[in-house]
Design a protein around this motif. Sequence first.
Motif, short mmCIF file in Angstrom:
data_model
loop_
_atom_site.label_atom_id
_atom_site.label_comp_id
_atom_site.label_asym_id
_atom_site.label_seq_id
_atom_site.Cartn_x
_atom_site.Cartn_y
_atom_site.Cartn_z
N ALA B 211 -2.20 -5.73 -7.76
CA ALA B 211 -1.65 -4.58 -7.02
C ALA B 211 -2.54 -4.23 -5.84
O ALA B 211 -2.06 -3.96 -4.74
CB ALA B 211 -1.51 -3.39 -7.96
N GLU B 212 -3.85 -4.24 -6.07
CA GLU B 212 -4.78 -3.86 -4.99
C GLU B 212 -4.79 -4.92 -3.88
O GLU B 212 -4.91 -4.58 -2.70
CB GLU B 212 -6.18 -3.62 -5.55
N THR B 213 -4.67 -6.19 -4.26
CA THR B 213 -4.60 -7.25 -3.25
C THR B 213 -3.34 -7.08 -2.41
O THR B 213 -3.37 -7.18 -1.18
CB THR B 213 -4.62 -8.64 -3.93
N ALA B 214 -2.23 -6.79 -3.11
CA ALA B 214 -0.96 -6.58 -2.39
C ALA B 214 -1.08 -5.39 -1.45
O ALA B 214 -0.66 -5.45 -0.28
CB ALA B 214 0.17 -6.37 -3.38
N ALA B 215 -1.69 -4.30 -1.94
CA ALA B 215 -1.83 -3.10 -1.11
C ALA B 215 -2.73 -3.37 0.09
O ALA B 215 -2.47 -2.92 1.21
CB ALA B 215 -2.39 -1.96 -1.96
N GLU B 216 -3.78 -4.14 -0.16
CA GLU B 216 -4.73 -4.49 0.91
C GLU B 216 -4.00 -5.26 2.00
O GLU B 216 -4.16 -4.98 3.19
CB GLU B 216 -5.85 -5.35 0.29
N LYS B 217 -3.18 -6.25 1.59
CA LYS B 217 -2.42 -7.05 2.57
C LYS B 217 -1.45 -6.16 3.34
O LYS B 217 -1.29 -6.31 4.55
CB LYS B 217 -1.63 -8.15 1.84
N GLY B 218 -0.85 -5.21 2.62
CA GLY B 218 0.12 -4.31 3.25
C GLY B 218 -0.53 -3.45 4.32
O GLY B 218 0.13 -3.03 5.27
N ARG B 219 -1.84 -3.19 4.14
CA ARG B 219 -2.54 -2.33 5.11
C ARG B 219 -2.89 -3.06 6.38
O ARG B 219 -3.14 -2.44 7.40
CB ARG B 219 -3.81 -1.76 4.47
N LEU B 220 -2.95 -4.43 6.31
CA LEU B 220 -3.35 -5.18 7.51
C LEU B 220 -2.24 -5.08 8.55
O LEU B 220 -1.06 -5.06 8.21
CB LEU B 220 -3.60 -6.65 7.13
N PRO B 221 -2.61 -5.05 9.82
CA PRO B 221 -1.60 -4.92 10.87
C PRO B 221 -0.73 -6.17 10.97
O PRO B 221 -1.17 -7.26 10.64
CB PRO B 221 -2.42 -4.71 12.14
#
Lengths: 286, 221, 220
Positions: B211-221
């Motif tokens: 979940a955190e990896t997915a969220a991290e990717k989602g935050r990238l521009p």
Amino acid sequence: MTDDTASAQAMTDEWYPVGLISQLDKTGRQTALMGEPIVVAHDADGQALVTGHNGRRLPVKLRYGHVWSSLGTPKKDIFAIPEADQPGRRFVDVGVVRVRCSPLRAVENFLDIAHFPFVHTDVLGAEPHTEVLNYTAEIRPDVDEVWATEVKFYQPQASKSASGGITTEYMYRVPAPTCSVLYKTCPPRPTEWDVITLFVQPLAEDLCDVWPWMALFDDETAMTDLIHFQQMIFLQDRSILENQVPRLLPLDPGMEIPTRADLTSIAYRRWLKRHNYTYGAQLVAR
Amino acid sequence: MRSDTTGFWTPVALSADVLAGTVIPARVSAGIIALWRSQSGHVAASADRCPHRGMSLSHGFVRGEALSCIYHGWSYGQDGRCVRIPAHPGLTPPETIRVTTYAVRESDGIVWVAEGTPASDPPSLAGWIPLRTLTVEADREAIETAAGASASADGLLETTRADERLCLLLSPSQQVRTGMQTVTHVLVADGCLPPVRIAASRSAERLRRMAETAAEKGRLP
Amino acid sequence: MMRLYDYVLSPSCYKVRLMAALAGVSLELRPVDFHPGAEHRGPELLSLNPAGSLPILVDGDLVLTESSAILVYLAGKAASQWLGRASPVDAAREQQWLSFSSRLTTSLGSARLHEMLLRPGDIGALQAAGIAALRELEAGLVEQRLQGRAFLVANAPTVADIACFPYVALAPDGGISLDPYPAIRLWSRALRALPGFIEMPGIHRLHELKPEPLLEPGVV
């Protein structure tokens, strides 16, 4: 953060501690004063030098073991501590501790004795000796300082040199918005007072560097013991200061509930408000 | 959480993590609250701020049936009223000195705190037992993506995505300094043995990483 | 008497003081002016410990550095129940957490020195490493609890717990919250409630362990 310029101005013209004289060097201490990055160093001739934004030279004074500076134009000298010139005292540079709190909250905590049994347990206080007896707190008009006198408290270990509990007498003095001087029973010399100060450097409204300093009559205790005792006391306070809400000191009387034990704090807050010393304060509830 | 018009229950902690005679910080929509269990076992919740000098009450201590502030020892009963000011031992604190309290329920091994006035009881977790609480640095959506399942209106989500069969009980996601955060209680099937529980705990960690990896990717521009 | 070169604010020195207190060993404390004086990097201390670190324990001719080694020595001498030697698994677990404790020092400890005493460092990276270590510890403690053990090696505390406890308990000094770790909270409380436990600045007394005093006006 307040962007009230009048309040910023009142405190801008005050003196603040920005480093230890004994630690001045050529490289300099990169620090800040009320949001402005400054460098505290000595020049080629060994003269203390404080440089502000864009290389502007800031006022400098060396006093009580510390380098003092100001972002504005101080209208008066640094407050006097006559005991600092008294022969026979030992001066203790306790060193810096950074705290994520308002500089004014740091001073107010220093003025408080009711927390001793809970925060400095078995050192400066202990249950069941929790009662704060009546004392006097006032804003002295002649010197325009906050003073609290006849403050008495039972202390299991009042100082490094103390053996066993004693009822200690205190006097507190606030001569500048982020500085306080404590006069405390001096066991080896009953006619004198030990002097313990809290000099606070406001880095931002909610961040400060705290520089405790002492002038004691104590020929017995090793210097390192004296430093460690005071560092221990202050580090016990630090976790309190970082967990008060709001971080800024509320000057709105509805925000916090004082009692008779808080007379010094009440006088301090009133004095701050009167002088517009509100950098680090919150005027209305948010 | 199921949000009816009057309020809802937020699952804040495992009952087993709130020992008698202790206080812990817990997170609800309004921010951090002080959750405490009295010596006799009664759970209570209050605002995490002593009205005297603003100190966090979850840093305090519990003696008997009262919660005390670590700063000056001011004590509060389960109803939020100040019952003791140690600096003034002879004083009965005025009724006006009090902290805001929240209704608390304990059921199926979970402590629930009322936000508003919920019209119904907390949801039943029959068949499951609580294992542990994890804080996930991601929002509910990222957890659902990682688990490959959607949470019910009560915040319940069942998954076998990370091998073990788990039930996640999600608190409402919150914006904190570092980003979105979701307090997640992990439940396992009632009656399963320690080796299965340990495997489930590891599965929950794996889901959190996903979940955190997915969220991290989602935050990238 | 054993002599400890000590700094009151050092969690590593506190490990030794705490272990000694729990084991009933008296220490002669030799305070070192770590801050602001940097005495640990002066000639006298460097000749004892070229690494320039604290604590240093001197027992007769024996000079020990590194807090984990000192803990093992104190326990072995005076309180062998604090050594996890009941089985090969226990011995290995103890070593694992003793090694792990040095990661707490470099992450949580360095974040604390940065935030409190203004030591240089990349605070974001230190805090991230600290959080990763806390999550690892939390997971380990959860698994121990599921097997009926309240501490890192067994159901009784060992030197491994003492090695890990101080930097964890003081994580908030470095701006790292302990709120997300219920198992760490329970473990920490169990350690703080041990008979003979002593605090260091930043770790408050568990006042709930003492009964409410009967307060009457004028007891001062």
